[in-house]
Design a protein around this motif. Sequence first.
Motif, PDB file in Angstrom:
ATOM      1  N   PHE A 142      10.992  -8.310   6.116  1.00  0.00           N
ATOM      2  CA  PHE A 142       9.558  -8.545   6.153  1.00  0.00           C
ATOM      3  C   PHE A 142       9.222  -9.904   5.557  1.00  0.00           C
ATOM      4  O   PHE A 142      10.012 -10.489   4.803  1.00  0.00           O
ATOM      5  CB  PHE A 142       8.809  -7.465   5.361  1.00  0.00           C
ATOM      6  N   SER A 143       8.035 -10.392   5.871  1.00  0.00           N
ATOM      7  CA  SER A 143       7.525 -11.606   5.235  1.00  0.00           C
ATOM      8  C   SER A 143       6.849 -11.214   3.925  1.00  0.00           C
ATOM      9  O   SER A 143       6.137 -10.201   3.863  1.00  0.00           O
ATOM     10  CB  SER A 143       6.522 -12.305   6.150  1.00  0.00           C
TER      11      SER A 143
ATOM     12  N   ASP B  35       3.140 -10.337   4.106  1.00  0.00           N
ATOM     13  CA  ASP B  35       2.705  -9.234   4.972  1.00  0.00           C
ATOM     14  C   ASP B  35       1.700  -8.381   4.199  1.00  0.00           C
ATOM     15  O   ASP B  35       2.022  -7.846   3.130  1.00  0.00           O
ATOM     16  CB  ASP B  35       3.923  -8.399   5.374  1.00  0.00           C
TER      17      ASP B  35
ATOM     18  N   LEU C  93       3.012  -5.020   3.170  1.00  0.00           N
ATOM     19  CA  LEU C  93       4.375  -5.028   2.640  1.00  0.00           C
ATOM     20  C   LEU C  93       4.647  -3.847   1.712  1.00  0.00           C
ATOM     21  O   LEU C  93       5.652  -3.143   1.859  1.00  0.00           O
ATOM     22  CB  LEU C  93       4.634  -6.343   1.891  1.00  0.00           C
TER      23      LEU C  93
END
Length: 265
Positions: free
Chosen positions: A118-119, A122, A125
Motif C-alpha cells: 500500500f501507499s 492511502d 491504510l
Amino acid sequence: MAESRLCEHSRLDGANDMLKLAQFIERALLENDLSAMNATLSANSLLQGIEHDSNDVFRTAREYLRAQLYLARTRREELLGQFAIQTARLSGCFPVIALDFNEKRRNIALASGADAAFSPDDPELESKIKALTNGKGVDSVIEVTGNPQAVVQGLKLTAPFGRFSLVGCSRSATENIDFYNLVHRPGISIIGAHNMARPLHDRRPGVWTMPEDMATLLRFMAAGRLSSRQLHTMTADPAEAPGIYDRLFVRDPELLGVVFDWKNY
C-alpha cells in the motif's frame, strides 16, 4: 589463502557447487577473512550458470563491492525495505505488508514476496491493515526510512505487544511522539537495529555477529531463497556516476539499484 580456496570452486555447474561456494564464504567470514566479502556477486552471477575463471570471479567481486558501498550511501532505505520483505517471508511472517509511495516499487515488493503493498498516504491504510491482521495491527514493523513521519505512522500500525525495529537512520529528531499511547500503554518493544549494533564476539540467539549475519545472507542467496536481481535497475559505466548520483539525489522513482561495470578499468 582465500584465493586458493575459492579457485577450486570458481567454475560452478550445479546446486552442489553453489553450496560449496556458500560454505567457503561462510567459513572465511567466520574466520574474519574479510577478503571473502569480495565473493558476494560472484555467487550471484554464477547462479545464472555463467562460467568464470578465478580472475573473472575476483574482478566481478570488486565491481560488486564498490557498487554495494555506493548503493548503501544513496538509496539504502528502498533497498533495505525490499530485502526486509524477503527476509520477513523467510522468517515465517504472514502476512508480509509493504508500504511505499511509488507504485513500481510496490509491484517489486509484491514480486519479492509481500502479500500486500500500500501507499503510506492511502486514506484507508489503517483499516486495510487491520483487515489483514484480524483487527489487531502488525506484530513486527521494520522501519527502514528513518523519516520521522514514517516512524510515528509505523507505531500507530503496530499491534499491542508488537515489536518495532528502527533500521533506518533518523538523523534528525523525531518529535511529537505520544509515547504513552503509542509505546507505553500498548507494550511496544522498540529495537535499535543500527548496522553497527552487533556484538564483536559474544553473541546470543537473535543478536549475532557481523560475520554470522553476512554468512547467513550469503547462504540464502546461494540457495536461491534471497535475490537481488529484481532490484537491479541498470548497469552503468563509472563515467556515468555524476548523472546517476543526480538522479538518486532527487529520488528518481525509476531508479533503484545501480551496478557499475568496472571490467574496463
